[in-house]
Design an enzyme around this catalytic site. Structure first.
Site, mmCIF file in Angstrom:
data_model
loop_
_atom_site.group_PDB
_atom_site.id
_atom_site.type_symbol
_atom_site.label_atom_id
_atom_site.label_comp_id
_atom_site.label_asym_id
_atom_site.label_seq_id
_atom_site.Cartn_x
_atom_site.Cartn_y
_atom_site.Cartn_z
ATOM 1 N N PHE A 1 1.029 -1.163 0.142
ATOM 2 C CA PHE A 1 -0.021 -0.038 0.031
ATOM 3 C C PHE A 1 0.962 1.062 -0.016
ATOM 4 C CE2 PHE A 1 -2.347 3.763 1.483
ATOM 5 C CZ PHE A 1 -3.478 3.663 0.934
ATOM 6 N N ASP B 1 9.427 2.914 1.995
ATOM 7 C CA ASP B 1 8.091 3.752 2.325
ATOM 8 C C ASP B 1 7.948 3.648 3.779
ATOM 9 O OD1 ASP B 1 5.821 4.884 2.804
ATOM 10 O OD2 ASP B 1 4.772 4.074 1.049
ATOM 11 N N LYS C 1 2.213 11.049 7.290
ATOM 12 C CA LYS C 1 1.750 10.887 8.524
ATOM 13 C C LYS C 1 2.145 11.448 9.367
ATOM 14 C CE LYS C 1 -1.149 7.077 6.579
ATOM 15 N NZ LYS C 1 -0.668 6.077 5.738
#
Ligand SMILES: *Cc1c(COP(=O)(O)O)cnc(C)c1O
Length: 409
Positions: A152, A237, A266
């Site tokens: 993802f 990531d 985030k």
């Protein structure tokens, strides 16, 4: 605008949760399936809904709230910056940029930062850098990027092009070419997929959305060795796994691996503003020259001010230590539930994927029961409940969470 889209009662402080949800369902596109809670306040690890119920937040906005809600130092910096200047665009310098890029590069042990806003933008930026590096430095005409199954990395058309989640992909083609998918955790498969056209390998060191999947211990070191041997960039990531979530600043540190590029997002925005970045060394990020890439809001003064304070808080290592120590406590407690409504637990630090025994229901059923017990958590892929409280959680709050989970099972 339809006649129903005029001012609604939900602008008042007295609307019920049901009234809010009805208006949201009527006027917000249905691309999410949230639990039926309507939150109005947050402080530390606790959030409160419009009906005055308090919940322990065990999702922390998918780790965007690693430092907890309403962190006093972050709020002070944000308030102060709001009153001075919030947006200049990159057409001019501003006095919050230097500290942001210097301190973030230092935290990552790299030279340079590309400031962006959302995680997906950071991943897109890393893809563009990897392709341009392959073209300009290695002379590759048609660069390929190797990715892992179950990945993802966000929601843009290019990123969903290499997702294997059919719900995320179906109907959004035509897709961007140039990606090769190999099974996550299988270094031999990755070795076999590397060709003279491989520009980069893009991986989550721990796959979050896939259910907090931790690869075998030799996987990331082998991926690093294979990529280094061939001059292929390794892009980690760390948008969800990074910034202290796993007990380290970056999850990949646990494996003793240093990637060429980090994508961050985030938690970098402290739960206040979206802030993302690609961090790497000058020999790689140097492929970007004026006009080749950009973002109007990327690195804006408000974002930079908040993120600099986030980096300062992370730089002491205190949250990393908390996550490591309290994470061991959380995982011990979760491990004791295996066989008791739980079939498996994965994760590292204050991050856990808990596989629910189908005999007690789906992960969403358990999330709903947990909400009734005052804990907010989110399911992923039917069977897995994901737990990721803010890293400021206390030991007795973890014990309370474990008791609620036992009750919900
Ligand atoms: C959330 C996430 C993204 C995308 O971030 P957005 O800010 O939602 O665009 C990318 N990669 C990983 C690993 C993520 O968890």
């Amino acid at each position: 605008m339809s006649p129903t889209a005029t001012a609604s009662t939900t602008t008042t402080a007295t609307a019920s949760a049901g009234e809010h949800i009805a208006a949201i369902e009527e006027h917000a596109a249905h691309n999410y399936h949230p639990l039926d809670v309507v939150l109005t306040r947050g402080e530390g690890v606790w959030v409160t809904d419009v009906e005055g119920r308090r919940y322990l937040d065990c999702l922390a906005a998918y780790s965007a709230v690693n430092l907890g809600h309403s962190h006093p130092r972050l709020l002070a910096v944000a308030h102060e910056q709001l009153d001075r200047i919030t947006l200049t665009s990159r057409a001019f310098h501003h006095d919050r940029m230097a500290a942001f890029v210097t301190d973030l590069a230092a935290l990552a042990g790299k030279d340079m930062v590309v400031p962006m806003n959302t995680g997906a933008e950071a991943v897109e930026t890393a893809i563009k850098i990897a392709r341009k590096h392959a073209h300009d430095v290695r002379g590759i005409a048609s660069p390929e990027i190797v990715v892992a199954s179950g990945n993802f990395h966000g929601r843009t058309t290019t990123i969903v092009s290499f997702s294997d989640d059919e719900t995320a992909r179906a109907g959004f083609g035509p897709f961007t070419p140039g990606f090769v998918t190999v099974p996550f955790g299988d270094a031999d498969a990755l070795a076999a997929a590397l060709t003279p056209s491989t520009a980069a390998v893009l991986l989550e060191p721990i796959q979050g959305e896939a259910g907090v999947v931790v690869p075998p211990p030799d996987y990331l070191p082998r991926v690093r060795a294979l990529t280094a041997e061939r001059g292929v960039l390794l892009v980690a990531d760390e948008i969800q796994s990074g910034l202290a979530r796993t007990g380290y600043t970056f999850a990949i540190e646990h494996d003793g691996v240093v990637p060429d590029l980090y994508t961050l997002g985030k938690a970098l925005g402290g739960g206040i503003v979206p802030v993302s970045a690609v961090v790497g060394d000058a020999d790689v990020l140097g492929v970007l020259t004026p006009g080749t890439h950009g973002s109007t809001f990327g690195g804006n003064p408000l974002a930079a001010a908040v993120a600099t304070e986030v980096v300062a808080i992370l730089a002491t290592g205190e949250l990393q230590d908390r996550s490591r120590v309290l994470g061991a406590h959380l995982h011990a407690g979760l491990g004791a539930l295996v066989g008791d409504g739980v079939t498996a637990v994965r994760g590292r630090g204050l991050w856990a994927g808990v596989d629910i025994d189908p005999a007690v229901g789906t992960a969403r059923d358990v999330a709903l029961r947990l909400a009734a017990h005052g804990v907010l958590a989110k399911d992923t892929h039917t069977r897995t409940l994901r737990l990721a409280p803010p890293l400021v959680v206390a030991r007795d709050e973890i014990d309370w969470l474990l008791a609620q989970l036992r009750a919900a099972l």
